[in-house]
Design a protein around this motif. Sequence first.
Motif, short mmCIF file in Angstrom:
data_model
loop_
_atom_site.label_atom_id
_atom_site.label_comp_id
_atom_site.label_asym_id
_atom_site.label_seq_id
_atom_site.Cartn_x
_atom_site.Cartn_y
_atom_site.Cartn_z
N GLU A 50 0.83 -1.21 0.00
CA GLU A 50 0.00 0.00 0.00
C GLU A 50 0.87 1.26 0.00
O GLU A 50 0.53 2.26 -0.64
CB GLU A 50 -0.95 0.00 1.20
CG GLU A 50 -2.11 -0.97 1.03
CD GLU A 50 -2.98 -1.10 2.26
OE1 GLU A 50 -2.61 -0.55 3.33
OE2 GLU A 50 -4.02 -1.77 2.17
N ALA A 51 1.99 1.22 0.70
CA ALA A 51 2.92 2.36 0.71
C ALA A 51 3.50 2.56 -0.69
O ALA A 51 3.64 3.70 -1.16
CB ALA A 51 4.03 2.14 1.73
N LEU A 52 3.84 1.46 -1.37
CA LEU A 52 4.36 1.55 -2.73
C LEU A 52 3.29 2.08 -3.69
O LEU A 52 3.57 2.90 -4.56
CB LEU A 52 4.85 0.18 -3.20
CG LEU A 52 5.62 0.13 -4.51
CD1 LEU A 52 6.89 0.97 -4.42
CD2 LEU A 52 5.97 -1.29 -4.88
N ALA A 57 0.95 6.52 -6.84
CA ALA A 57 -0.14 7.48 -7.01
C ALA A 57 0.40 8.92 -6.95
O ALA A 57 -0.05 9.79 -7.70
CB ALA A 57 -1.20 7.27 -5.94
N THR A 58 1.38 9.15 -6.11
CA THR A 58 2.00 10.47 -6.01
C THR A 58 2.74 10.82 -7.29
O THR A 58 2.68 11.95 -7.77
CB THR A 58 2.98 10.50 -4.81
OG1 THR A 58 2.28 10.11 -3.64
CG2 THR A 58 3.57 11.88 -4.60
N PRO A 64 -3.08 3.73 -8.67
CA PRO A 64 -2.79 2.60 -9.56
C PRO A 64 -3.70 1.42 -9.27
O PRO A 64 -4.24 1.30 -8.16
CB PRO A 64 -1.34 2.25 -9.22
CG PRO A 64 -1.19 2.68 -7.80
CD PRO A 64 -2.06 3.89 -7.63
N SER A 65 -3.88 0.56 -10.26
CA SER A 65 -4.65 -0.66 -10.03
C SER A 65 -3.67 -1.81 -9.81
O SER A 65 -2.59 -1.83 -10.39
CB SER A 65 -5.57 -0.96 -11.21
OG SER A 65 -4.81 -1.19 -12.36
N THR A 146 11.83 2.57 2.03
CA THR A 146 12.71 1.53 2.58
C THR A 146 13.53 0.86 1.49
O THR A 146 14.65 0.43 1.73
CB THR A 146 11.88 0.45 3.31
OG1 THR A 146 10.90 -0.05 2.41
CG2 THR A 146 11.22 1.03 4.54
N LYS A 147 12.97 0.76 0.30
CA LYS A 147 13.67 0.12 -0.81
C LYS A 147 13.27 0.83 -2.11
O LYS A 147 12.12 1.23 -2.28
CB LYS A 147 13.27 -1.36 -0.88
CG LYS A 147 13.99 -2.13 -1.96
CD LYS A 147 13.55 -3.58 -1.98
CE LYS A 147 14.16 -4.29 -3.17
NZ LYS A 147 13.58 -5.61 -3.37
#
Length: 181
Positions: A50-52, A57-58, A64-65, A146-147
């Motif tokens: 979800e963070a990715l 989205a940013t 995104p889907s 984080t990555k």
Amino acid sequence: MSLKEKYNKEIAPVLEKEFDIKNKMAIPRIKKIVVNMGVGDLSKEKAAREALAKDMATITGQTPSERLAKLSIATFGIRAGMPVGLTSTLRGARMYDFLEKLNSIALPRLRDFRGISLKGFDKSGNYTLGLSEHTIFPEIDLAKVTKSWGIQITIVTNAGNPERAKRLLELMGMPFEKENK
């Protein structure tokens, strides 16, 4: 002047004249931009995925889907129905805004950047570009990442062949590498 206005006022007439096009609808233009990101080992970690997705989205300006695996592949630990990627299809104003940001801000931030490869064209005139890290976009807060993840960008055109598409993208500001002669 926005990239769309520049296309309509400056680029389209140049292309029309260069390629001797009689029909205004046949002038090469960008139809859409598809942005993809594989989630790799995050397929089992919902919070990190979800963070990715929020980062993507940013970058793109739209949510995104999730793309799910169609087949089970035991050697990769993937089952059918597992999330394996994120994708966004940009059209209209978002497409032009993203392309402008990619050309003028993101690509020049790459280390040792000398231009993008001319080898990314297919026979229909679509261009695909792979970036090794999504953190080159200025909206991404490096403290929260984080990555670094790879991102694939496909620019879909109606050009019909690579030569016309290359000329269209050059006029729109794509920083192609210089050909050695």
